[in-house]
Design a protein around this motif. Structure first.
Motif, PDB file in Angstrom:
ATOM      1  N   GLU A  71      33.031  32.333  45.091  1.00  6.93           N
ATOM      2  CA  GLU A  71      32.188  33.104  44.196  1.00  6.93           C
ATOM      3  C   GLU A  71      32.129  34.506  44.756  1.00  6.93           C
ATOM      4  OE1 GLU A  71      29.809  34.753  41.107  1.00  6.93           O
ATOM      5  OE2 GLU A  71      31.079  32.669  41.056  1.00  6.93           O
ATOM      6  N   ALA A  72      32.213  34.555  45.881  1.00  6.09           N
ATOM      7  CA  ALA A  72      32.225  35.821  46.686  1.00  6.09           C
ATOM      8  C   ALA A  72      33.533  36.500  46.487  1.00  6.09           C
ATOM      9  CB  ALA A  72      31.672  35.687  48.247  1.00  6.09           C
ATOM     10  N   ARG A  73      34.615  35.640  46.490  1.00  8.81           N
ATOM     11  CA  ARG A  73      36.000  36.373  46.349  1.00  8.81           C
ATOM     12  C   ARG A  73      36.013  36.718  44.758  1.00  8.81           C
ATOM     13  NH1 ARG A  73      38.176  32.341  48.466  1.00  8.81           N
ATOM     14  NH2 ARG A  73      38.012  33.109  50.849  1.00  8.81           N
ATOM     15  N   ARG A  74      35.467  35.960  43.933  1.00 10.29           N
ATOM     16  CA  ARG A  74      35.566  36.257  42.501  1.00 10.29           C
ATOM     17  C   ARG A  74      34.924  37.541  42.414  1.00 10.29           C
ATOM     18  NH1 ARG A  74      35.357  30.823  41.610  1.00 10.29           N
ATOM     19  NH2 ARG A  74      33.157  30.985  41.480  1.00 10.29           N
ATOM     20  N   ASP A 108      36.434  41.082  41.360  1.00 10.74           N
ATOM     21  CA  ASP A 108      35.827  41.880  40.006  1.00 10.74           C
ATOM     22  C   ASP A 108      35.562  43.219  40.353  1.00 10.74           C
ATOM     23  OD1 ASP A 108      35.869  39.633  38.316  1.00 10.74           O
ATOM     24  OD2 ASP A 108      33.685  38.985  38.772  1.00 10.74           O
ATOM     25  N   VAL A 109      35.130  43.348  41.514  1.00 11.81           N
ATOM     26  CA  VAL A 109      34.963  44.775  41.914  1.00 11.81           C
ATOM     27  C   VAL A 109      36.415  45.731  42.048  1.00 11.81           C
ATOM     28  CG1 VAL A 109      33.878  46.174  44.010  1.00 11.81           C
ATOM     29  CG2 VAL A 109      32.775  44.310  43.001  1.00 11.81           C
ATOM     30  N   VAL A 110      37.225  45.121  42.614  1.00  6.22           N
ATOM     31  CA  VAL A 110      38.577  45.732  42.911  1.00  6.22           C
ATOM     32  C   VAL A 110      38.858  46.081  41.338  1.00  6.22           C
ATOM     33  CG1 VAL A 110      40.892  45.500  43.544  1.00  6.22           C
ATOM     34  CG2 VAL A 110      38.973  44.749  44.799  1.00  6.22           C
ATOM     35  N   GLN A 111      38.775  44.854  40.390  1.00 10.60           N
ATOM     36  CA  GLN A 111      39.519  45.181  39.053  1.00 10.60           C
ATOM     37  C   GLN A 111      38.628  46.385  38.304  1.00 10.60           C
ATOM     38  OE1 GLN A 111      39.127  41.209  37.360  1.00 10.60           O
ATOM     39  NE2 GLN A 111      41.182  40.766  38.010  1.00 10.60           N
ATOM     40  N   LEU A 112      37.375  46.358  38.610  1.00  9.75           N
ATOM     41  CA  LEU A 112      36.394  47.537  38.106  1.00  9.75           C
ATOM     42  C   LEU A 112      36.760  48.716  38.568  1.00  9.75           C
ATOM     43  CD1 LEU A 112      32.946  45.692  37.623  1.00  9.75           C
ATOM     44  CD2 LEU A 112      34.554  46.114  35.743  1.00  9.75           C
ATOM     45  N   ALA A 113      36.977  48.769  39.949  1.00  9.18           N
ATOM     46  CA  ALA A 113      37.386  50.066  40.413  1.00  9.18           C
ATOM     47  C   ALA A 113      38.715  50.396  40.183  1.00  9.18           C
ATOM     48  CB  ALA A 113      37.130  49.958  42.067  1.00  9.18           C
ATOM     49  N   THR A 114      39.831  49.622  39.981  1.00  8.43           N
ATOM     50  CA  THR A 114      41.068  50.117  39.508  1.00  8.43           C
ATOM     51  C   THR A 114      40.836  50.611  38.298  1.00  8.43           C
ATOM     52  OG1 THR A 114      41.938  48.209  40.871  1.00  8.43           O
ATOM     53  CG2 THR A 114      43.255  49.081  38.938  1.00  8.43           C
ATOM     54  N   ALA A 115      40.077  49.976  37.263  1.00 11.34           N
ATOM     55  CA  ALA A 115      39.871  50.373  35.789  1.00 11.34           C
ATOM     56  C   ALA A 115      39.503  51.638  35.832  1.00 11.34           C
ATOM     57  CB  ALA A 115      39.232  49.260  35.010  1.00 11.34           C
ATOM     58  N   ASN A 151      43.982  40.746  52.097  1.00 10.49           N
ATOM     59  CA  ASN A 151      44.823  40.943  51.054  1.00 10.49           C
ATOM     60  C   ASN A 151      44.191  41.702  50.076  1.00 10.49           C
ATOM     61  OD1 ASN A 151      46.880  39.386  52.280  1.00 10.49           O
ATOM     62  ND2 ASN A 151      46.395  37.637  51.379  1.00 10.49           N
ATOM     63  N   LEU A 152      43.090  41.586  49.868  1.00 11.97           N
ATOM     64  CA  LEU A 152      42.082  41.898  48.644  1.00 11.97           C
ATOM     65  C   LEU A 152      42.204  43.590  49.039  1.00 11.97           C
ATOM     66  CD1 LEU A 152      40.663  41.275  46.273  1.00 11.97           C
ATOM     67  CD2 LEU A 152      38.737  41.163  47.560  1.00 11.97           C
ATOM     68  N   LEU A 153      41.651  43.791  50.271  1.00  7.98           N
ATOM     69  CA  LEU A 153      41.606  45.373  50.713  1.00  7.98           C
ATOM     70  C   LEU A 153      42.732  46.013  50.576  1.00  7.98           C
ATOM     71  CD1 LEU A 153      38.946  44.657  53.847  1.00  7.98           C
ATOM     72  CD2 LEU A 153      38.379  45.794  51.309  1.00  7.98           C
ATOM     73  N   VAL A 154      43.955  45.424  51.184  1.00  6.28           N
ATOM     74  CA  VAL A 154      45.121  46.056  51.144  1.00  6.28           C
ATOM     75  C   VAL A 154      45.556  46.309  49.504  1.00  6.28           C
ATOM     76  CG1 VAL A 154      47.639  45.921  51.482  1.00  6.28           C
ATOM     77  CG2 VAL A 154      46.035  45.336  53.272  1.00  6.28           C
ATOM     78  N   ALA A 155      45.237  45.476  48.710  1.00  6.62           N
ATOM     79  CA  ALA A 155      45.533  45.897  47.230  1.00  6.62           C
ATOM     80  C   ALA A 155      44.748  46.938  46.760  1.00  6.62           C
ATOM     81  CB  ALA A 155      45.235  44.511  46.510  1.00  6.62           C
ATOM     82  N   LEU A 156      43.371  46.834  47.337  1.00  8.09           N
ATOM     83  CA  LEU A 156      42.460  48.109  46.794  1.00  8.09           C
ATOM     84  C   LEU A 156      43.013  49.524  47.341  1.00  8.09           C
ATOM     85  CD1 LEU A 156      39.890  48.918  45.531  1.00  8.09           C
ATOM     86  CD2 LEU A 156      38.794  48.707  47.903  1.00  8.09           C
TER      87      LEU A 156
END
Length: 695
Positions: free
Chosen positions: A149-152, A156-163, A296-301
């Motif tokens: 859930e935390a990863r989701r 979601d935060v990364v996706q929202l930030a990217t948008a 991996n998530l932070l690198v993608a961000l």
């Protein structure tokens, strides 16, 4: 934890005589509790579950307290008492035991309550079993679910930030997205630091929470021992998983941020097109370490932020170039014309979201002509890009040249149309040219597809003046319709002629005529001074957030009692020229005394000196200081300081040293009036003093 499935337990009327083999196969022990005698019988498997030897248990329930912690004992007693009281047939729950070696382990029990014919409980039979693996599996599943859930949420935060970053146009827009409390902080970060690479150095653009700035780190070299520099230098992220690791790897930085209680940090290089453009640091105060998924998530961000930053930096570079071109195409200064007061304004559109929307082809011009005449031009080249601005600049020069040659207004417009048609462009332009004789007030107007002018009368009423028009410039030449009709209107003393582009009156979804009527009402209710009125109209435009750029020209014919120039002195002061500055001060002092205002000489000289010093300190070019005497209802001495910067001055508090920050405060205190007006691509800051009339 209570077992909600306990009610499913169903025992026969009599407990089996030999249940031990069956229960032992399932690693369960049984107990039989006689409520009348208080004896509590357990089989061998139950003794094993409770980690008790048979000789260590005397058959009394109280003796189990050696294995059951006090808190769990109270909870079990309350559970059993409630079940017996409310008529339940059974109960079930998980509880913890303290083993012989002192460790705690989970256990599960189920009990069946036997009652007599009156309903009174007299016996409880049940089972106990070791639930360590069961609860461990349950907790592991819950932990995995929580991690998922935390990863989701993080994803979601990364996706929202990217948008959100996709809509960021400038570097400040990018920073606003990243600072959003509903954005990156949901990743668990306490604060954000970010730096951009500029000329082999890193310049901080976000420096974390309040009181976190480290002296000497605003601009750092890439080879310095800082985590952000290391991320840029190596093009790889730096994950710091504990305070001890931070202190060991970066001993120069760590002592300066210990008060922030940082427990972990992630420094990410911002790479675009295989080169570093900056670095970002996420600081944490409540976590230790980063899982592979977190990394991996932070690198993608970081990759998404780098792309947005690159777009923003390219956009700002293009806008700087475009706005520089726009300012170069507009008149640098508006000449002072005897017999009239003039105010001009230009504002670019800031909406739309696409490159080039902050520049357009709108322009204004004022052309002094022989015989006390003046030409006023307003126009709009099709498009919102650098090409429109370039065409506008050429067209403005051509119109000025034709007017200065002495051609009639209709001829000026026709020749300008032919020029635009022969130019290597597919753009057309709307334009209005008004030639005013200030002695008689007669104004000849030629309109090429542009909106009509407005006139405000001395009594404050404002009306639209219909003028028969021709085709836009460029199109009239293409279709052979170069005959432009000339309209005539009279501008009484004290009346104001208003020329503007359609951006000031157009509103999406509204009729143009309604916009013109609204503008006329706004002008009628506006201030009398043309500079104040121009400022008011632009404020309304900016509040409305128009999608088009705006050019505005106001020309007010002076009346018999309106101020007239009674003396004028001017001096050019170059930056870094102390002799020119001293000469300007001498000129001001001598002029004030010569014009009979010696009692106010100190105040006037100090205010003029502050305006002049501000212009030289806060702009890159020279300054022009002008002194003039205005006569009318009252005699006023006006000081003007003109520079080439469009940045407006602002009042601010004096600095800690007390040396700066008081300039405009002094001017406001000393002068009777002061203000700022646009002058082409620059501005003029002025102040006025009421001085005694000379005998």
């Amino acid at each position: 934890m209570v077992d909600r499935g306990a009610s499913a337990l169903s025992l026969p009327d009599e407990w089996p005589a030999r249940p031990e083999p069956i229960l032992a196969l399932n690693r369960m022990g049984s107990f039989d509790w006689d409520l009348d005698t208080g004896l509590f019988h357990m089989d061998a498997q139950a003794h094993e579950v409770f980690d008790l030897r048979p000789d260590e248990f005397d058959g009394r329930p109280e003796s189990l307290s050696v294995r059951v912690p006090r808190a769990e004992e109270r909870r079990l007693d309350a559970l059993v008492a409630r079940a017996m009281k409310d008529g339940s047939e059974n109960y079930g729950t998980y509880f913890r035991l303290r083993c012989r070696d002192g460790t705690l382990r989970w256990t599960h029990t189920q009990g069946y309550i036997r009652r007599d014919e009156t309903g009174r409980p007299h016996r409880i039979v049940g089972i106990v079993r070791d639930a360590t693996e069961e609860v461990g599996d349950l907790e592991a599943r819950r932990a995995r679910a929580a991690q998922g859930e935390a990863r989701r949420r993080q994803t979601d935060v990364v996706q929202l930030a990217t948008a959100a970053l996709a809509h960021a146009r400038t570097v400040n827009d990018v920073m606003d997205v990243l600072r959003d409390t509903h954005g990156l902080t949901r990743l668990g970060a306490t604060s954000l630091v970010m730096g951009l690479v500029e000329g082999g150095r890193i310049r901080l653009v976000a420096d974390g929470p309040d009181n976190s700035f480290v002296p000497g780190t605003r601009i750092t070299r890439i080879d310095e021992p800082y985590p952000m520099s290391e991320a840029v230098r190596t093009l790889s992220p730096r994950f710091i998983e504990s305070p001890e690791e931070f202190a060991e790897r970066y001993p120069v930085l760590w002592p300066n941020i210990t008060h922030l209680r940082i427990t972990a940090a992630a420094y990410l290089p911002l790479i675009a097109q295989a080169r570093p453009i900056g670095a970002m640091g996420l600081l944490y105060s409540d976590r230790y370490g980063f899982s592979p998924e977190d990394r991996n998530l932070l690198v993608a961000l970081g990759s998404s932020i780098a792309q947005s930053l690159q777009r923003a930096m390219l956009y700002e570079q293009e806008m700087d170039l475009a706005q520089g071109l726009q300012q170069a195409m507009l008149p640098r200064t508006i000449p002072s014309v005897p017999g009239c007061d003039v105010a001009v304004r230009y504002r670019a559109a800031t909406l739309g979201g696409s490159l080039g929307r902050d520049i357009g082809g709108d322009w204004y011009d004022l052309i002094p002509l022989p015989g006390g005449r003046v030409g006023a031009v307003i126009g709009d080249v099709q498009g919102h890009d650098t090409h429109a601005a370039a065409v506008m600049g050429q067209l403005r020069i051509v119109l000025r040249a034709y007017a200065a040659e002495g051609h009639t207004p209709a001829t000026v417009m026709a020749r300008a149309s032919v020029f635009l048609h022969e130019l290597d462009t597919d753009r057309f332009a709307t334009c209005l040219y008004a030639e005013a004789d200030l002695a008689t007030g007669v104004v000849q107007v030629v309109r090429a597809g542009h909106i009509d002018p407005l006139v405000r009368q001395p009594d404050g009423t404002c009306r639209r003046v219909p003028v028969e028009g021709g085709m836009p410039l460029g199109l009239s030449a293409e279709f052979g319709q170069l005959a432009y009709p000339v309209g005539t209107l009279e501008l009484d003393p004290g009346s104001t002629l208003l020329l503007c582009t359609d951006g000031l009156v157009e509103t999406p979804g509204a009729d143009l005529d309604d916009g013109v009527q609204a503008l006329a009402a706004l002008v009628a209710a506006g201030p009398e001074d043309v500079r104040d009125l121009a400022g008011r109209l632009i404020e309304v435009f900016e509040d409305r957030g128009g999608e088009d750029d705006v050019a505005l020209l106001l020309l007010r014919r002076r009346g018999l009692d309106a101020p007239r120039s009674g003396g004028r002195l001017q001096q050019h002061v170059a930056p870094g020229d102390p002799e020119a500055l001293a000469g300007a001060r001498h000129m001001i002092r001598a002029a004030v005394r010569a014009w009979g205002a010696e009692d106010q000489a100190d105040e006037i000289e100090l205010a003029a000196d502050e305006l002049l010093t501000n212009a030289l300190m806060h702009t890159e070019g020279a300054a022009v200081v002008t002194l003039r005497v205005l006569t009318g209802a009252e005699r006023r001495l006006r000081v003007e300081v003109e520079d080439t910067s469009s940045a407006l001055p602002r009042r601010r508090e004096a600095g800690e040293s007390g040396v700066s920050g008081r300039g405009l405060f002094l001017v406001e205190t000393l002068a009777d009036r002061w203000g700022v007006e646009a002058r082409g691509g620059g501005k003029c800051v002025w102040c006025e003093f009421v001085v005694p009339r000379r005998e």
